[in-house]
Design an enzyme around this catalytic site. Structure first.
Site, PDB file in Angstrom:
ATOM      1  N   THR A 127      37.496  34.287  29.741  1.00  0.00           N
ATOM      2  CA  THR A 127      37.958  35.627  30.138  1.00  0.00           C
ATOM      3  C   THR A 127      39.051  35.562  31.214  1.00  0.00           C
ATOM      4  O   THR A 127      39.120  34.593  31.982  1.00  0.00           O
ATOM      5  CB  THR A 127      36.758  36.434  30.696  1.00  0.00           C
ATOM      6  N   ASP A 128      39.848  36.616  31.284  1.00  0.00           N
ATOM      7  CA  ASP A 128      40.870  36.692  32.344  1.00  0.00           C
ATOM      8  C   ASP A 128      40.236  36.799  33.729  1.00  0.00           C
ATOM      9  O   ASP A 128      40.884  36.541  34.744  1.00  0.00           O
ATOM     10  CB  ASP A 128      41.819  37.884  32.102  1.00  0.00           C
ATOM     11  N   GLU A 129      38.934  37.174  33.767  1.00  0.00           N
ATOM     12  CA  GLU A 129      38.296  37.413  35.072  1.00  0.00           C
ATOM     13  C   GLU A 129      38.156  36.139  35.894  1.00  0.00           C
ATOM     14  O   GLU A 129      37.943  36.208  37.106  1.00  0.00           O
ATOM     15  CB  GLU A 129      36.945  38.103  34.878  1.00  0.00           C
ATOM     16  N   TYR A 152      29.424  36.790  37.375  1.00  0.00           N
ATOM     17  CA  TYR A 152      29.835  36.629  35.968  1.00  0.00           C
ATOM     18  C   TYR A 152      31.078  35.759  35.857  1.00  0.00           C
ATOM     19  O   TYR A 152      31.092  34.752  35.145  1.00  0.00           O
ATOM     20  CB  TYR A 152      30.097  38.008  35.329  1.00  0.00           C
ATOM     21  N   LYS A 156      31.709  31.958  34.233  1.00  0.00           N
ATOM     22  CA  LYS A 156      32.678  31.666  33.168  1.00  0.00           C
ATOM     23  C   LYS A 156      33.675  30.594  33.636  1.00  0.00           C
ATOM     24  O   LYS A 156      34.049  29.706  32.869  1.00  0.00           O
ATOM     25  CB  LYS A 156      33.428  32.942  32.751  1.00  0.00           C
TER      26      LYS A 156
END
Ligand code: NAD
Ligand code: TYD
Length: 339
Positions: A127-129, A152, A156
């Site tokens: 994810t971009d997060e 989260y 990741k």
């Protein structure tokens, strides 16, 4: 291709399985899913009914070493696409432990089992997060340092680093994809767009965190699924590819779009206590995926939202089926604290 997809009963995994079945009817697909609160067998009912031997569901955990090892060997799996994850930031704030277990240790188990079984390629869906938060300008590139801010995104990022290390150390063929916020059919109504749709439909207040001016880049799920397929078929071993929808928007604009599409007005908007550690802005540079994979988002936000809202309107039974039990318990306690 004999492909193992993990987390296929969730939002993106289910859309991915449908897309592959349509584009590659000759492929054999296995779906390993633990069926957490976010996994729904009903998401794949039409596929199960139609695909015969071409699609097999396996109920299980990506952390289960014996199960994953047996699956890969028994079915002579060529490649794995790992979607399985705990995926909701708010839940990770409430209880980080399951995130570390599945998103870090589960992902590591998948990589390890795949390496030992001689699987040709693993695509790890990230994810971009993992990049953290941007200020008013700039974009995330694949080379942007990882700076996750939520449990989260930290989990990741942990898996992304394991993937990198496995490629560097063992020469394992791994491709990591990082995508911005997805929306579309089958998204669980804890995420912004389906949650706000449900609230608007019920005429209930729409809980917007903080000042509502946090920016996300939105991609229609089919475009993300195509990107992952391209990464699987054409990606460079060891590469990381960003995907985005070229649709940056403040949350409040997204919420107003939903109110408009459901025939409600802005009086339902409620600004509530902000999410702790709330990332201000995400923006994706996906030039590398465009150049190396031929990736480009094809659905505009207006088109994608019209399709998404139409899907939810046509599937009220799906919504009521998933909005039960554990879902309600979490939602009640989380939003009570923010009112
Ligand atoms: P989701 O929460 O809708 O689905 C997750 C699925 O994984 C569920 O079917 C669940 O049952 C399954 N699962 C969870 N733990 C498992 C385990 N231990 N073993 C086997 N299965 C397990 O998630 P999603 O939104 O479809 O996201 C899929 C992937 O894409 C995740 O890895 C997520 O980090 C990533 N991603 C999501 C977005 C987004 O906007 N939703 C954006 C970028 C990346
Ligand atoms: P979300 O869908 O949870 O995705 P992510 O946190 O992974 O980006 O949230 C998208 C944006 O919407 C994020 O900035 C938080 C905001 N948000 C709200 O304002 N209210 C809500 O009730 C939820 C769930 C999210």
């Amino acid at each position: 291709m004999r492909l193992l997809v993990t987390g296929g009963c969730g939002f993106i995994g289910a859309n991915f399985l449908y897309a592959l079945r349509a584009r590659h009817p000759e492929w054999r697909l296995w779906n390993l899913d633990k069926l957490t609160y976010a996994g729904n067998l009903g998401n794949l009912r039409p596929l199960t009914a139609e695909a015969g031997d071409a699609y097999t569901f396996v109920h299980g955990d990506i952390c289960d070493r014996d199960l994953v090892t047996r699956l890969l060997a028994e079915h002579q799996i060529d490649a794995v696409v790992n979607f399985a994850a705990e995926s909701h930031v708010d839940r990770s704030i409430d209880d980080p432990a399951p995130f570390v277990l599945t998103n870090v240790l589960g992902a590591q188990n998948i990589l390890d089992c795949a390496r030992r079984a001689g699987v040709s390629r693993v695509v790890h869906v990230s994810t971009d997060e993992v990049y953290g938060s941007l200020g008013a300008t700039g974009q995330f590139h694949e080379t942007t340092p990882l700076a996750p801010n939520s449990p989260y995104s930290a989990s990741k990022a942990g898996a992304d680093l394991i993937a990198r290390a496995y490629h560097e150390t063992y020469g394992q063929d791994i491709v990591v994809t990082r995508c911005s916020n997805n929306y579309g059919p089958y998204q669980f109504p804890e995420k912004l767009i389906p949650l706000m749709y449900c609230k608007a439909l019920a005429g209930e207040p729409l809980p917007v965190y903080g000042d509502g001016r946090n920016v996300r880049d939105w991609i229609f799920v089919d475009d993300h699924c195509l990107g992952i397929e391209l990464a699987l078929l054409k990606g460079r071993a060891g590469a990381v590819y960003n995907f985005g929808g070229a649709a940056e928007m403040e949350n409040i604009e997204v919420v107003r779009t939903i109110l408009h599409l459901t025939g409600r007005d802005d009086s339902l908007i409620r600004f509530v206590t902000d999410r702790p550690g709330h990332d201000r802005r995400y923006a994706m540079n996906f030039d590398l995926a465009a150049t190396e994979l031929g990736f480009a988002p094809s659905v505009t936000f207006a088109q994608g939202m019209a399709r998404t809202i139409a899907w939810y309107q046509a599937n009220p039974d799906w919504l009521s089926e998933v909005q039960s039990g554990a879902y309600l318990t979490f939602m009640e306690s989380w939003y009570k604290e923010r009112a």
